[in-house]
Scaffold this motif. Structure first.
Motif, PDB file in Angstrom:
ATOM      1  N   ASP A   1       0.805  -1.224   0.000  1.00  0.00           N
ATOM      2  CA  ASP A   1       0.000   0.000   0.000  1.00  0.00           C
ATOM      3  C   ASP A   1       0.836   1.271   0.000  1.00  0.00           C
ATOM      4  O   ASP A   1       0.286   2.377   0.069  1.00  0.00           O
ATOM      5  N   TYR A   2       2.149   1.139  -0.078  1.00  0.00           N
ATOM      6  CA  TYR A   2       3.031   2.298   0.064  1.00  0.00           C
ATOM      7  C   TYR A   2       3.686   2.696  -1.257  1.00  0.00           C
ATOM      8  O   TYR A   2       3.918   1.866  -2.135  1.00  0.00           O
ATOM      9  N   ILE A   3       4.005   3.987  -1.356  1.00  0.00           N
ATOM     10  CA  ILE A   3       4.784   4.513  -2.474  1.00  0.00           C
ATOM     11  C   ILE A   3       5.857   5.434  -1.891  1.00  0.00           C
ATOM     12  O   ILE A   3       5.587   6.218  -0.978  1.00  0.00           O
ATOM     13  N   ARG A   4       7.081   5.321  -2.420  1.00  0.00           N
ATOM     14  CA  ARG A   4       8.160   6.203  -1.963  1.00  0.00           C
ATOM     15  C   ARG A   4       8.330   7.350  -2.951  1.00  0.00           C
ATOM     16  O   ARG A   4       8.580   7.132  -4.137  1.00  0.00           O
ATOM     17  N   PHE A   5       8.175   8.577  -2.448  1.00  0.00           N
ATOM     18  CA  PHE A   5       8.362   9.772  -3.260  1.00  0.00           C
ATOM     19  C   PHE A   5       9.611  10.521  -2.796  1.00  0.00           C
ATOM     20  O   PHE A   5       9.890  10.584  -1.599  1.00  0.00           O
ATOM     21  N   ALA A   6      10.326  11.097  -3.743  1.00  0.00           N
ATOM     22  CA  ALA A   6      11.527  11.871  -3.423  1.00  0.00           C
ATOM     23  C   ALA A   6      11.184  13.353  -3.383  1.00  0.00           C
ATOM     24  O   ALA A   6      10.422  13.845  -4.212  1.00  0.00           O
ATOM     25  N   PHE A   7      11.757  14.069  -2.402  1.00  0.00           N
ATOM     26  CA  PHE A   7      11.530  15.516  -2.357  1.00  0.00           C
ATOM     27  C   PHE A   7      12.803  16.307  -2.684  1.00  0.00           C
ATOM     28  O   PHE A   7      12.881  17.513  -2.423  1.00  0.00           O
ATOM     29  N   CYS A   8      13.788  15.630  -3.289  1.00  0.00           N
ATOM     30  CA  CYS A   8      14.985  16.348  -3.777  1.00  0.00           C
ATOM     31  C   CYS A   8      14.658  16.933  -5.149  1.00  0.00           C
ATOM     32  O   CYS A   8      15.260  16.574  -6.178  1.00  0.00           O
ATOM     33  N   LYS A   9      13.663  17.824  -5.150  1.00  0.00           N
ATOM     34  CA  LYS A   9      13.130  18.403  -6.381  1.00  0.00           C
ATOM     35  C   LYS A   9      13.146  19.924  -6.280  1.00  0.00           C
ATOM     36  O   LYS A   9      13.327  20.495  -5.210  1.00  0.00           O
ATOM     37  N   THR A  10      12.934  20.579  -7.410  1.00  0.00           N
ATOM     38  CA  THR A  10      12.826  22.034  -7.390  1.00  0.00           C
ATOM     39  C   THR A  10      11.506  22.443  -6.757  1.00  0.00           C
ATOM     40  O   THR A  10      10.552  21.653  -6.689  1.00  0.00           O
ATOM     41  N   ASP A  11      11.437  23.680  -6.305  1.00  0.00           N
ATOM     42  CA  ASP A  11      10.178  24.187  -5.757  1.00  0.00           C
ATOM     43  C   ASP A  11       9.075  24.135  -6.811  1.00  0.00           C
ATOM     44  O   ASP A  11       7.921  23.805  -6.502  1.00  0.00           O
ATOM     45  N   GLU A  12       9.436  24.442  -8.055  1.00  0.00           N
ATOM     46  CA  GLU A  12       8.457  24.410  -9.142  1.00  0.00           C
ATOM     47  C   GLU A  12       7.926  22.993  -9.355  1.00  0.00           C
ATOM     48  O   GLU A  12       6.731  22.788  -9.590  1.00  0.00           O
ATOM     49  N   GLY A  13       8.819  22.019  -9.263  1.00  0.00           N
ATOM     50  CA  GLY A  13       8.406  20.632  -9.421  1.00  0.00           C
ATOM     51  C   GLY A  13       7.449  20.188  -8.338  1.00  0.00           C
ATOM     52  O   GLY A  13       6.467  19.477  -8.599  1.00  0.00           O
ATOM     53  N   LEU A  14       7.709  20.598  -7.108  1.00  0.00           N
ATOM     54  CA  LEU A  14       6.829  20.231  -5.993  1.00  0.00           C
ATOM     55  C   LEU A  14       5.461  20.895  -6.142  1.00  0.00           C
ATOM     56  O   LEU A  14       4.427  20.279  -5.850  1.00  0.00           O
ATOM     57  N   GLU A  15       5.458  22.145  -6.590  1.00  0.00           N
ATOM     58  CA  GLU A  15       4.174  22.832  -6.769  1.00  0.00           C
ATOM     59  C   GLU A  15       3.371  22.198  -7.896  1.00  0.00           C
ATOM     60  O   GLU A  15       2.143  22.081  -7.816  1.00  0.00           O
ATOM     61  N   ASP A  16       4.049  21.770  -8.931  1.00  0.00           N
ATOM     62  CA  ASP A  16       3.376  21.092 -10.031  1.00  0.00           C
ATOM     63  C   ASP A  16       2.769  19.772  -9.545  1.00  0.00           C
ATOM     64  O   ASP A  16       1.630  19.432  -9.885  1.00  0.00           O
ATOM     65  N   ALA A  17       3.537  19.040  -8.728  1.00  0.00           N
ATOM     66  CA  ALA A  17       3.026  17.783  -8.168  1.00  0.00           C
ATOM     67  C   ALA A  17       1.799  18.039  -7.301  1.00  0.00           C
ATOM     68  O   ALA A  17       0.833  17.263  -7.317  1.00  0.00           O
ATOM     69  N   SER A  18       1.818  19.133  -6.555  1.00  0.00           N
ATOM     70  CA  SER A  18       0.681  19.481  -5.698  1.00  0.00           C
ATOM     71  C   SER A  18      -0.596  19.648  -6.523  1.00  0.00           C
ATOM     72  O   SER A  18      -1.666  19.151  -6.156  1.00  0.00           O
ATOM     73  N   LYS A  19      -0.477  20.329  -7.647  1.00  0.00           N
ATOM     74  CA  LYS A  19      -1.640  20.539  -8.513  1.00  0.00           C
ATOM     75  C   LYS A  19      -2.122  19.220  -9.121  1.00  0.00           C
ATOM     76  O   LYS A  19      -3.324  18.950  -9.183  1.00  0.00           O
ATOM     77  N   ARG A  20      -1.182  18.406  -9.567  1.00  0.00           N
ATOM     78  CA  ARG A  20      -1.554  17.148 -10.210  1.00  0.00           C
ATOM     79  C   ARG A  20      -2.225  16.190  -9.232  1.00  0.00           C
ATOM     80  O   ARG A  20      -3.159  15.464  -9.594  1.00  0.00           O
ATOM     81  N   LEU A  21      -1.741  16.179  -7.993  1.00  0.00           N
ATOM     82  CA  LEU A  21      -2.267  15.224  -7.015  1.00  0.00           C
ATOM     83  C   LEU A  21      -3.667  15.583  -6.518  1.00  0.00           C
ATOM     84  O   LEU A  21      -4.319  14.774  -5.868  1.00  0.00           O
ATOM     85  N   GLN A  22      -4.130  16.776  -6.831  1.00  0.00           N
ATOM     86  CA  GLN A  22      -5.497  17.136  -6.456  1.00  0.00           C
ATOM     87  C   GLN A  22      -6.501  16.165  -7.079  1.00  0.00           C
ATOM     88  O   GLN A  22      -7.572  15.901  -6.526  1.00  0.00           O
ATOM     89  N   LYS A  23      -6.135  15.599  -8.231  1.00  0.00           N
ATOM     90  CA  LYS A  23      -7.049  14.697  -8.945  1.00  0.00           C
ATOM     91  C   LYS A  23      -7.284  13.381  -8.204  1.00  0.00           C
ATOM     92  O   LYS A  23      -8.277  12.692  -8.461  1.00  0.00           O
ATOM     93  N   LEU A  24      -6.396  13.040  -7.272  1.00  0.00           N
ATOM     94  CA  LEU A  24      -6.582  11.742  -6.603  1.00  0.00           C
ATOM     95  C   LEU A  24      -7.720  11.775  -5.590  1.00  0.00           C
ATOM     96  O   LEU A  24      -8.194  10.726  -5.139  1.00  0.00           O
TER      97      LEU A  24
END
Length: 235
Positions: free
Chosen positions: A202-225
């Motif tokens: 049931d687990y997924i490992r996500f990395a946060f060694c990303k740019t701020d822009e990348g994290l914000e983009d992920a935030s928008k995309r994950l709203q769909k879940l």
């Protein structure tokens, strides 16, 4: 991150059964509010421990493939012999670059600023999953967030390619995140023996060694879940 008490318990087992310890300490400078302790520094452990480090993880240059092993001569000599016959060598310019990085890191406060940056990004990614309603394990070190996605209900008729289907439910979960949300993670079952893979389904490992822009983009995309969380709760 192991506490001193946990490391002492491991050391006691190693000494009682005359075991060697290979200690992966590639994230030694990336801990958040907790002290990193090398097991080789505990009484009776230097002579039975090989400590492994990585410039790729330490300085964010994973493509360089430069690392090191530290320990007593009687353990490092056969390690070197195996390395010579398997990897052979690491190119000299990159070794020189790592040496220069070490010399400059202390002077310019690199490790402190790196830790602050990653802690900020860790907190941002945690906030993203708080918002969408998925729990996670708060990491005390490194740059990964282990998220519990058990609340996601994948539609029963959802189609997976055969190469994903054969890898089991954890791979299917990660595939679903990639295809539906455009966010990729690592299936942690890859780090488990066959008998214990179900523990991580049931687990997924996500990395946060990303740019701020990348994290914000992920935030928008994950709203769909959220729609898949609602489907689970209403069932």
């Amino acid at each position: 991150v192991f506490t001193r008490g946990e490391l002492e318990a491991i050391a006691a087992v190693a000494q009682r059964h005359n075991l060697l310890v290979i200690s992966d300490e590639v994230y030694e400078h990336l801990t958040y509010g907790i002290e990193h302790i090398s097991i080789a520094t505990l009484p009776g452990m230097w002579e039975r421990t090989v400590t492994v480090g990585s410039a790729g993880k330490l300085f964010g240059v994973t493509g360089w493939r430069v690392g090191w092993a530290i320990g007593p001569a009687e353990l490092i000599q056969p390690t070197l012999s195996a390395h010579t016959r398997i990897v052979f060598t690491t190119n000299t310019p990159l070794q020189e670059g790592v040496a220069s990085a070490f010399e400059q890191a202390v002077a310019n406060g690199f490790f402190d600023s790196q830790r602050e940056e990653y802690e900020r990004r860790r907190n941002r990614l945690m906030a993203i999953f708080d918002d969408v309603g998925l729990p996670y394990v708060v990491p005390d070190g490194a740059y990964y967030l282990l998220v519990n996605a058990a609340a996601i209900k994948i539609p029963a008729a959802y189609e997976f390619p055969p190469f994903i289907e054969e890898r089991g439910p954890n791979f299917k979960l990660v595939y679903f995140f990639i295809k539906e949300f455009g966010v990729s993670g690592i299936p942690p079952t890859e780090f488990y023996s066959a008998a214990h893979k179900p523990l991580a389904n049931d687990y997924i490992r996500f990395a946060f060694c990303k740019t701020d822009e990348g994290l914000e983009d992920a935030s928008k995309r994950l709203q769909k879940l959220k729609r898949y969380l609602c489907a689970r709760k209403s069932s």
